[in-house]
Design an enzyme around this catalytic site. Sequence first.
Site, short mmCIF file in Angstrom:
data_model
loop_
_atom_site.label_atom_id
_atom_site.label_comp_id
_atom_site.label_asym_id
_atom_site.label_seq_id
_atom_site.Cartn_x
_atom_site.Cartn_y
_atom_site.Cartn_z
N HIS A 1 0.82 -1.07 0.07
CA HIS A 1 0.00 -0.08 -0.12
C HIS A 1 0.97 1.24 -0.01
O HIS A 1 2.22 1.05 0.29
CB HIS A 1 -0.96 -0.18 1.14
N ASP B 1 4.81 -4.74 2.71
CA ASP B 1 4.29 -3.64 3.71
C ASP B 1 5.40 -2.82 4.32
O ASP B 1 5.75 -1.59 4.28
CB ASP B 1 3.28 -3.89 4.47
N ASP C 1 6.16 2.13 7.58
CA ASP C 1 5.15 1.51 7.06
C ASP C 1 4.20 2.65 6.22
O ASP C 1 3.84 3.51 6.88
CB ASP C 1 3.98 1.06 8.15
N GLU D 1 -5.23 1.64 2.01
CA GLU D 1 -5.16 0.77 2.89
C GLU D 1 -5.41 0.87 4.43
O GLU D 1 -6.01 -0.15 5.02
CB GLU D 1 -3.71 -0.11 2.51
N GLU D 2 -4.95 2.08 4.89
CA GLU D 2 -5.04 2.21 6.20
C GLU D 2 -6.80 2.36 6.49
O GLU D 2 -7.15 2.30 7.66
CB GLU D 2 -4.52 3.65 6.75
#
Length: 238
Positions: free
Chosen positions: A143, A219, A153, A190-191
């Site tokens: 992502h 990731d 991340d 994605e989050e």
Amino acid sequence: REGTDEEHVFPNTFWMPGTAVQRGSLSMSDGDPLTPNWPSMDNAYRLDEVDREAYLPKIQVQPIGYTDAEQILNKMDGDEAPAEWQGGLNITYKIGGNFTDAYEGCKITIEVNNMLQQRVSSNVIGIIYGEVEPDRYVMLGNHRDAWGFGAVDPSSGTAQLMEVVRVLGEKKKTGWRPRRTMMFLSWGAEEFSLCGSREFVEQYEIELSERGVGYLNTDICMVGPILYPAASPTIGDL
């Protein structure tokens, strides 16, 4: 894991200090909560305000750091929480229901300024078509969005993904092509409950189930030259 003392948290270690806030999504399903189990296309039906309540939380939510949380938890009374509920702060965790005698009658007020909004978030996809089996897909993805700056991340994984694409792109200029089609997938949102990847799978579920060989997710990519992969059972023996 090592504790909450200053020497055990940032900037002295990897772990967050008590003033940091762990953010995340509280949707009760993966993907776009307005299109559960079908792809979030421009012309897709979206749940109305009544039906979407099954997928969005009904209570106000505000994440806080554990320094603030400790000031609330150490004033809570009631039965002692079970051993498996006891956390890492230097207090005895209580079930609650009321405050200790010193704070009897007190109230906690939380102001939440979150808003329900719809936004467009796109996946970025690159493809090198296979020479022998172009209808078989080997997928590499990560992502692209982050709650903060995203140094680890997801940007460590994104940097690795972009470098793989660059190297294979140079190799392709020489006339090389992989045996199978390679797909490079940079997921958006994605989050927010894995929106990008979930919606991609919902849109191409049949094609992926019939033609997908494997998917490698990157990731976080920061542990050095030794690979420590985790796999689903179906490819655990590779």
